[in-house]
Write a protein that holds these residues in place. Structure first.
Motif, PDB file in Angstrom:
ATOM      1  N   GLY A 270      -2.398  -4.967  -7.674  1.00 24.79           N
ATOM      2  CA  GLY A 270      -1.830  -5.246  -6.350  1.00 24.79           C
ATOM      3  C   GLY A 270      -2.603  -6.339  -5.631  1.00 24.79           C
ATOM      4  O   GLY A 270      -2.030  -7.235  -5.014  1.00 24.79           O
ATOM      5  N   LEU A 271      -3.909  -6.287  -5.749  1.00 22.47           N
ATOM      6  CA  LEU A 271      -4.759  -7.281  -5.096  1.00 22.47           C
ATOM      7  C   LEU A 271      -4.597  -8.660  -5.754  1.00 22.47           C
ATOM      8  O   LEU A 271      -4.475  -9.677  -5.074  1.00 22.47           O
ATOM      9  CB  LEU A 271      -6.220  -6.820  -5.167  1.00 22.47           C
ATOM     10  CG  LEU A 271      -7.275  -7.691  -4.494  1.00 22.47           C
ATOM     11  CD1 LEU A 271      -6.969  -7.894  -3.020  1.00 22.47           C
ATOM     12  CD2 LEU A 271      -8.663  -7.069  -4.656  1.00 22.47           C
ATOM     13  N   LEU A 272      -4.565  -8.674  -7.099  1.00 21.33           N
ATOM     14  CA  LEU A 272      -4.514  -9.960  -7.803  1.00 21.33           C
ATOM     15  C   LEU A 272      -3.126 -10.607  -7.722  1.00 21.33           C
ATOM     16  O   LEU A 272      -2.986 -11.729  -7.241  1.00 21.33           O
ATOM     17  CB  LEU A 272      -4.932  -9.786  -9.268  1.00 21.33           C
ATOM     18  CG  LEU A 272      -5.118 -11.089 -10.044  1.00 21.33           C
ATOM     19  CD1 LEU A 272      -6.278 -11.905  -9.503  1.00 21.33           C
ATOM     20  CD2 LEU A 272      -5.325 -10.825 -11.527  1.00 21.33           C
ATOM     21  N   LEU A 273      -2.100  -9.900  -8.210  1.00 21.11           N
ATOM     22  CA  LEU A 273      -0.747 -10.494  -8.271  1.00 21.11           C
ATOM     23  C   LEU A 273      -0.044 -10.425  -6.916  1.00 21.11           C
ATOM     24  O   LEU A 273       0.918 -11.152  -6.684  1.00 21.11           O
ATOM     25  CB  LEU A 273       0.106  -9.781  -9.318  1.00 21.11           C
ATOM     26  CG  LEU A 273      -0.433  -9.746 -10.747  1.00 21.11           C
ATOM     27  CD1 LEU A 273       0.615  -9.170 -11.695  1.00 21.11           C
ATOM     28  CD2 LEU A 273      -0.835 -11.141 -11.214  1.00 21.11           C
ATOM     29  N   GLY A 274      -0.508  -9.524  -6.046  1.00 22.38           N
ATOM     30  CA  GLY A 274       0.071  -9.439  -4.708  1.00 22.38           C
ATOM     31  C   GLY A 274      -0.707 -10.325  -3.754  1.00 22.38           C
ATOM     32  O   GLY A 274      -0.376 -11.491  -3.551  1.00 22.38           O
ATOM     33  N   GLU A 298       3.281   2.622 -13.489  1.00 25.65           N
ATOM     34  CA  GLU A 298       4.149   2.693 -12.317  1.00 25.65           C
ATOM     35  C   GLU A 298       3.387   2.342 -11.023  1.00 25.65           C
ATOM     36  O   GLU A 298       3.863   1.559 -10.207  1.00 25.65           O
ATOM     37  CB  GLU A 298       4.736   4.116 -12.231  1.00 25.65           C
ATOM     38  CG  GLU A 298       5.632   4.394 -11.049  1.00 25.65           C
ATOM     39  CD  GLU A 298       6.773   3.407 -10.897  1.00 25.65           C
ATOM     40  OE1 GLU A 298       7.286   2.922 -11.933  1.00 25.65           O
ATOM     41  OE2 GLU A 298       7.128   3.089  -9.739  1.00 25.65           O
ATOM     42  N   GLU A 299       2.170   2.889 -10.871  1.00 28.86           N
ATOM     43  CA  GLU A 299       1.452   2.622  -9.607  1.00 28.86           C
ATOM     44  C   GLU A 299       1.017   1.155  -9.509  1.00 28.86           C
ATOM     45  O   GLU A 299       0.861   0.627  -8.406  1.00 28.86           O
ATOM     46  CB  GLU A 299       0.268   3.578  -9.403  1.00 28.86           C
ATOM     47  CG  GLU A 299      -0.834   3.493 -10.433  1.00 28.86           C
ATOM     48  CD  GLU A 299      -0.650   4.491 -11.583  1.00 28.86           C
ATOM     49  OE1 GLU A 299       0.533   4.830 -11.887  1.00 28.86           O
ATOM     50  OE2 GLU A 299      -1.654   4.915 -12.161  1.00 28.86           O
ATOM     51  N   VAL A 304       1.717  -3.885  -6.572  1.00 28.86           N
ATOM     52  CA  VAL A 304       1.975  -5.334  -6.483  1.00 28.86           C
ATOM     53  C   VAL A 304       3.132  -5.587  -5.509  1.00 28.86           C
ATOM     54  O   VAL A 304       3.042  -6.454  -4.635  1.00 28.86           O
ATOM     55  CB  VAL A 304       2.310  -5.944  -7.865  1.00 28.86           C
ATOM     56  CG1 VAL A 304       2.685  -7.411  -7.717  1.00 28.86           C
ATOM     57  CG2 VAL A 304       1.133  -5.797  -8.821  1.00 28.86           C
ATOM     58  N   ILE A 305       4.185  -4.799  -5.649  1.00 28.06           N
ATOM     59  CA  ILE A 305       5.362  -4.999  -4.786  1.00 28.06           C
ATOM     60  C   ILE A 305       4.990  -4.788  -3.314  1.00 28.06           C
ATOM     61  O   ILE A 305       5.353  -5.593  -2.449  1.00 28.06           O
ATOM     62  CB  ILE A 305       6.519  -4.082  -5.252  1.00 28.06           C
ATOM     63  CG1 ILE A 305       7.007  -4.566  -6.631  1.00 28.06           C
ATOM     64  CG2 ILE A 305       7.666  -4.059  -4.241  1.00 28.06           C
ATOM     65  CD1 ILE A 305       8.027  -3.681  -7.304  1.00 28.06           C
ATOM     66  N   GLU A 306       4.231  -3.754  -3.050  1.00 32.20           N
ATOM     67  CA  GLU A 306       3.781  -3.518  -1.662  1.00 32.20           C
ATOM     68  C   GLU A 306       2.931  -4.682  -1.132  1.00 32.20           C
ATOM     69  O   GLU A 306       3.117  -5.133  -0.009  1.00 32.20           O
ATOM     70  CB  GLU A 306       2.918  -2.249  -1.579  1.00 32.20           C
ATOM     71  CG  GLU A 306       3.719  -0.975  -1.391  1.00 32.20           C
ATOM     72  CD  GLU A 306       2.880   0.257  -1.687  1.00 32.20           C
ATOM     73  OE1 GLU A 306       1.642   0.201  -1.495  1.00 32.20           O
ATOM     74  OE2 GLU A 306       3.462   1.259  -2.143  1.00 32.20           O
ATOM     75  N   HIS A 307       1.986  -5.135  -1.962  1.00 34.13           N
ATOM     76  CA  HIS A 307       1.115  -6.230  -1.495  1.00 34.13           C
ATOM     77  C   HIS A 307       1.901  -7.529  -1.283  1.00 34.13           C
ATOM     78  O   HIS A 307       1.504  -8.347  -0.464  1.00 34.13           O
ATOM     79  CB  HIS A 307      -0.031  -6.474  -2.486  1.00 34.13           C
ATOM     80  CG  HIS A 307      -1.150  -5.486  -2.363  1.00 34.13           C
ATOM     81  ND1 HIS A 307      -1.066  -4.200  -2.829  1.00 34.13           N
ATOM     82  CD2 HIS A 307      -2.385  -5.591  -1.821  1.00 34.13           C
ATOM     83  CE1 HIS A 307      -2.210  -3.557  -2.591  1.00 34.13           C
ATOM     84  NE2 HIS A 307      -3.025  -4.387  -1.983  1.00 34.13           N
ATOM     85  N   MET A 319       8.001 -12.730  -2.705  1.00 34.91           N
ATOM     86  CA  MET A 319       9.051 -11.978  -3.396  1.00 34.91           C
ATOM     87  C   MET A 319       8.520 -11.514  -4.745  1.00 34.91           C
ATOM     88  O   MET A 319       8.149 -12.335  -5.571  1.00 34.91           O
ATOM     89  CB  MET A 319      10.240 -12.918  -3.596  1.00 34.91           C
ATOM     90  CG  MET A 319      11.444 -12.271  -4.189  1.00 34.91           C
ATOM     91  SD  MET A 319      12.319 -11.277  -2.936  1.00 34.91           S
ATOM     92  CE  MET A 319      13.973 -11.934  -3.087  1.00 34.91           C
ATOM     93  N   PRO A 320       8.496 -10.211  -5.004  1.00 35.06           N
ATOM     94  CA  PRO A 320       8.113  -9.785  -6.344  1.00 35.06           C
ATOM     95  C   PRO A 320       9.275  -9.998  -7.316  1.00 35.06           C
ATOM     96  O   PRO A 320      10.437  -9.830  -6.953  1.00 35.06           O
ATOM     97  CB  PRO A 320       7.820  -8.288  -6.164  1.00 35.06           C
ATOM     98  CG  PRO A 320       8.538  -7.881  -4.927  1.00 35.06           C
ATOM     99  CD  PRO A 320       8.746  -9.100  -4.085  1.00 35.06           C
TER     100      PRO A 320
END
Lengths: 372, 372
Positions: A270-274, A298-299, A304-307, A319-320
């Motif tokens: 999440g941190l890297l791709l988001g 899944e998490e 990533v989507i949230e970030h 946009m993811p």
């Protein structure tokens, strides 16, 4: 300004070990010298990282929060990554799980130029999930790839990206291909009255990347694909901030897997791709679907989507784009789970449904509309 | 030319699993499509990766060798890294352990411009081990850093590099610092009749890196420090191949740890810090000493040093620089083990021996001479 920023870690080890690791990280990522050699005053009081919080989560994991002086990163993305996870990438048992930047620093990094809204404006697709196809594989000639793109566009796909392995190769040189595919997509758009956008892969050396981006823009590309794991994050940032070519950027995660996938090392997805892709200027972040052939859980996807989508007054939302195993069968449940502000990338799957590519696209559209 | 190149892997899993993984890698890193969707002929016969060898090493590990068409990498370092370990970095249990390139491709990548011999010529140090000091930490002002450099140079150190965390920050801007330290080192050299070389850190965004390299060269730097994990490997290659500034390049491993240190994922250190740094043009490769604070093992060090020094008719040899825990006490045994074509970097240690920095350098010199 003497402000600080915060980095959060999960550390693997006994409570005693992780306490020592926390102190060690604070030193390594700032002064890089044994404390007795660090002069008192500014170096000890400000430059030295500060362990701000430390919680033992269980007998093998602790949560740690360390702050660093904002000026440490000197307004450079290379140095932000260096303070975040530079030399400590060579230690074991450190996972970076979060970062909190003060506003002046966020403003410096600027973030996505277009964001979700700007991307939708360009695509003339104000609402609803988007569908993305891929022209591939490398080895196919330019005209064959252009023909594939034409058929996807005729079917009503929103975006056509090039596979990340399709670059500038003897069987299809970049410039010829961009010209041919742009023409093919424009021809289809004029037939369908649609607005399918073509996204060539500009990943290359620093200069060549800019030349390709420029050429792509001039010949009708609507967005650009870049792999920051191969080019470095700064090439992504520069591409995003340059006035020309001024196209939205889709970032690909190739080569970054081992930085994300170990349970007790690296940087969480999440941190890297988001967040980091977004800070660096990606308008869209490609991520692997959990359950496909990649080691994503899944998490990881959720995160990533949230970030990407998290509201932030300074940075536009990105946009993811979910890929790597989406099928006709799992698309409805993914759409239900992740919603409308997501691009669904069907790579090989879009070829596999039937030999009739335009009909395959239409079928996917019908599936999504039934679900909306 | 239709030549191929070879990549070797260690795969983690049962014999049946690793056999499937090997086939999967050959597909993912070439066509990226299920085989039934790949047209027969050129795509199946040439583009598709070929499993050339597969040996079960034990019930949890297999050795696999796969060949790919040379044209796949289109003469681009970004794409070489992509074929080597792009999307499969997102899989689990794959470790890249070797690569074998045909000569034309090696010639394209050119390798170190100076190599061990060229570096020694510049340092006027034709034989013997070399000693390197570091000016640090970030947070110290320009004049203080210049004063440190002066004292190291007066003591007779061979190279003075900037810490990888010292960049362009409010307390010491790059240009001021390069100017001041160059002057200080020249002043010391003219006193000692020595040839101490100053190595500023030019790691930055693509354009800024070139500007800094140019400035550094103009103001008397003798080599350049760059961290390809932060800039991308192509920025290193470009810096090496540019006619200006034409200085030897020392490459730093920061941010690359998680790519190397997992036992069953990533790229082995010898291949990454040895061969790939060398292909990209590093004249010298910094590596962590095993037994220091980094997660490097003895065999990792051995392997990087071998890959740097291995004879290759096309690529010059590069100089390994060992750092991160070398002391007055372990230097003799390291020198005995690794020999003369190695730079020994003493970071904090050189400050810690005593407050008399020139005398600390002299003491280390005496230790090495006693051992020679």
């Amino acid at each position: 300004m003497n402000t600080r920023f915060w980095v959060e870690y999960h550390l693997t080890g006994s409570p005693k070990e992780t306490e020592d690791m926390a102190k060690g990280i604070a030193i390594e990522q700032s002064v890089g010298l044994p404390l007795q050699l660090v002069a008192s005053g500014f170096l000890q009081d400000e430059i030295l990282g500060r362990v701000e919080d430390l919680k033992v989560l269980n007998d093998q994991t602790s949560y740690v929060k360390i702050s660093y002086l904002t000026e440490s990163i000197g307004n450079e993305l290379t140095q932000l990554m260096n303070v975040l996870y530079g030399n400590i990438s060579l230690w074991k048992g450190i996972k970076v799980i979060g970062i909190e930047l003060p506003d002046p620093l966020k403003a410096y990094f600027a973030g996505p130029r277009f964001g979700i809204r700007g991307l939708r404006d360009r695509l003339r697709a104000p609402v609803g999930p988007l569908l993305m196809a891929q022209v591939k594989p490398m080895g196919r000639g330019t005209h064959e790839l252009a023909e594939l793109a034409y058929r996807f566009a005729i079917g009503g796909i929103d975006l056509i990206i090039e596979d990340h392995m399709v670059t500038d190769q003897t069987w299809s040189h970049f410039r010829d291909r961009v010209f041919a595919i742009s023409q093919a997509v424009q021809r289809a758009n004029s037939k369908t009255k649609g607005n399918c956008v073509y996204v060539p892969n500009v990943t290359s050396s620093p200069e060549e990347l800019l030349l390709r981006a420029d050429w792509a823009s001039r010949y009708g590309a609507g967005a650009l694909l870049v792999s920051p794991g191969l080019t470095g994050f700064d090439s992504l940032q520069r591409l995003s901030q340059n006035r020309r070519p001024g196209l939205p950027i889709i970032a690909h995660p190739t080569f970054l897997g081992s930085l994300m996938l170990s349970p007790n090392q690296g940087i969480v997805p999440g941190l890297l791709l988001g967040t980091i892709f977004r800070l660096a200027g990606a308008d869209c972040s490609l991520l692997p679907y959990a359950g496909g052939r990649f080691g994503f859980h899944e998490e990881d996807c959720q995160s990533v989507i949230e970030h990407c989508q998290q509201a932030d007054l300074l940075l536009k939302r990105s946009m993811p784009a979910l890929g790597g195993g989406i099928t006709l069968e799992n698309l409805p449940s993914l759409h239900k789970k992740y919603g409308n502000d997501v691009i669904y990338l069907l790579g090989g799957q879009l070829y596999g449904i039937s030999a009739d590519l335009p009909e395959n696209v239409r079928q996917l559209r019908r599936v999504l509309e039934r679900e909306t």
